[in-house]
Scaffold this motif. Structure first.
Motif, short mmCIF file in Angstrom:
data_model
loop_
_atom_site.label_atom_id
_atom_site.label_comp_id
_atom_site.label_asym_id
_atom_site.label_seq_id
_atom_site.Cartn_x
_atom_site.Cartn_y
_atom_site.Cartn_z
N TRP A 44 -0.54 4.22 1.08
CA TRP A 44 -1.05 4.96 2.24
C TRP A 44 -2.10 4.11 2.92
CZ3 TRP A 44 -2.72 6.50 -2.72
CH2 TRP A 44 -4.10 6.41 -2.94
N ARG B 112 0.85 -1.19 0.00
CA ARG B 112 0.00 0.00 0.00
C ARG B 112 0.88 1.24 0.00
NH1 ARG B 112 -1.00 -2.20 5.30
NH2 ARG B 112 0.27 -1.07 6.79
N GLN C 80 -4.27 3.35 -4.27
CA GLN C 80 -3.66 3.11 -2.97
C GLN C 80 -2.65 1.96 -3.06
OE1 GLN C 80 -6.49 1.82 -0.03
NE2 GLN C 80 -5.07 2.07 1.68
N ARG D 99 -6.11 11.07 -0.37
CA ARG D 99 -5.57 9.99 0.45
C ARG D 99 -6.02 10.13 1.89
NH1 ARG D 99 0.72 9.19 -1.25
NH2 ARG D 99 0.33 8.82 -3.45
N ASN D 100 -6.08 9.00 2.57
CA ASN D 100 -6.36 8.93 4.01
C ASN D 100 -7.68 9.57 4.42
OD1 ASN D 100 -3.96 7.50 4.78
ND2 ASN D 100 -2.84 9.38 4.36
N HIS E 214 -9.80 5.00 -6.25
CA HIS E 214 -9.05 5.49 -5.09
C HIS E 214 -8.25 4.36 -4.45
CE1 HIS E 214 -8.32 7.48 -1.22
NE2 HIS E 214 -8.86 6.43 -0.64
N HIS E 215 -8.91 3.24 -4.20
CA HIS E 215 -8.23 2.14 -3.52
C HIS E 215 -7.27 1.39 -4.43
CE1 HIS E 215 -9.84 2.58 0.42
NE2 HIS E 215 -11.07 2.68 -0.07
#
Length: 149
Positions: A28, A26, A146, A78-79, A142-143
């Motif tokens: 993040w 990963r 990641q 992110r996050n 998004h993932h």
């Protein structure tokens, strides 16, 4: 806007999912790749109407201000915080999680955007079928970013 309901967009996501490995690192966040796949599957299952969902109070307050960001062209940052019900156990098996996500996407696509019309997202509330398609695409994108795919 890309959408899970557009075949070429969905195919591009499927290729990226296929590129994942059980030990994909990963960039993040805290989830491992299997947890991420299970997390995404859980969200797609909600768009299939698998569970009764209510919008959280905070979502009711801030969604009107975030709608253009969420459904606009910019990727998710992110996050971003995750609702606790969408945090998956670290024991999830990679192959099972990937199969679960593929199955959930197939069910969603077979149902069509019309069947998602008016379903409630736990943060963004009641969405149109088009909004669900965009949101699911952006969430998966998004993932996958990641994990570098």
């Amino acid at each position: 806007m890309p959408s899970i309901f557009v075949p070429s967009d969905r195919d591009a996501l499927a290729l990226r999912v296929a590129a994942l490995e059980p030990d994909s690192p990963r960039r993040w966040g805290r989830m491992n790749v299997a947890q991420m796949l299970a997390h995404c599957a859980f969200g797609v299952e909600d768009a299939c109407g698998a569970r009764p969902v209510k919008q959280v109070f905070l979502g009711k307050l801030v969604t009107p201000f975030l709608r253009k960001l969420v459904f606009g062209p910019k990727p998710f940052r992110r996050n971003s915080p995750t609702d606790p019900q969408y945090v998956m156990a670290p024991t999830e098996d990679f192959d099972s999680a990937r199969a679960r996500l593929a199955s959930a996407i197939d069910r969603l696509v077979q149902r069509g955007s019309g069947k998602t019309e008016g379903l409630v997202h736990p943060f963004f509330g009641r969405l149109t079928g088009e909004q669900w398609g965009v949101l699911i695409y952006k969430h998966l994108d998004h993932h996958l970013r990641q994990f570098g795919v």
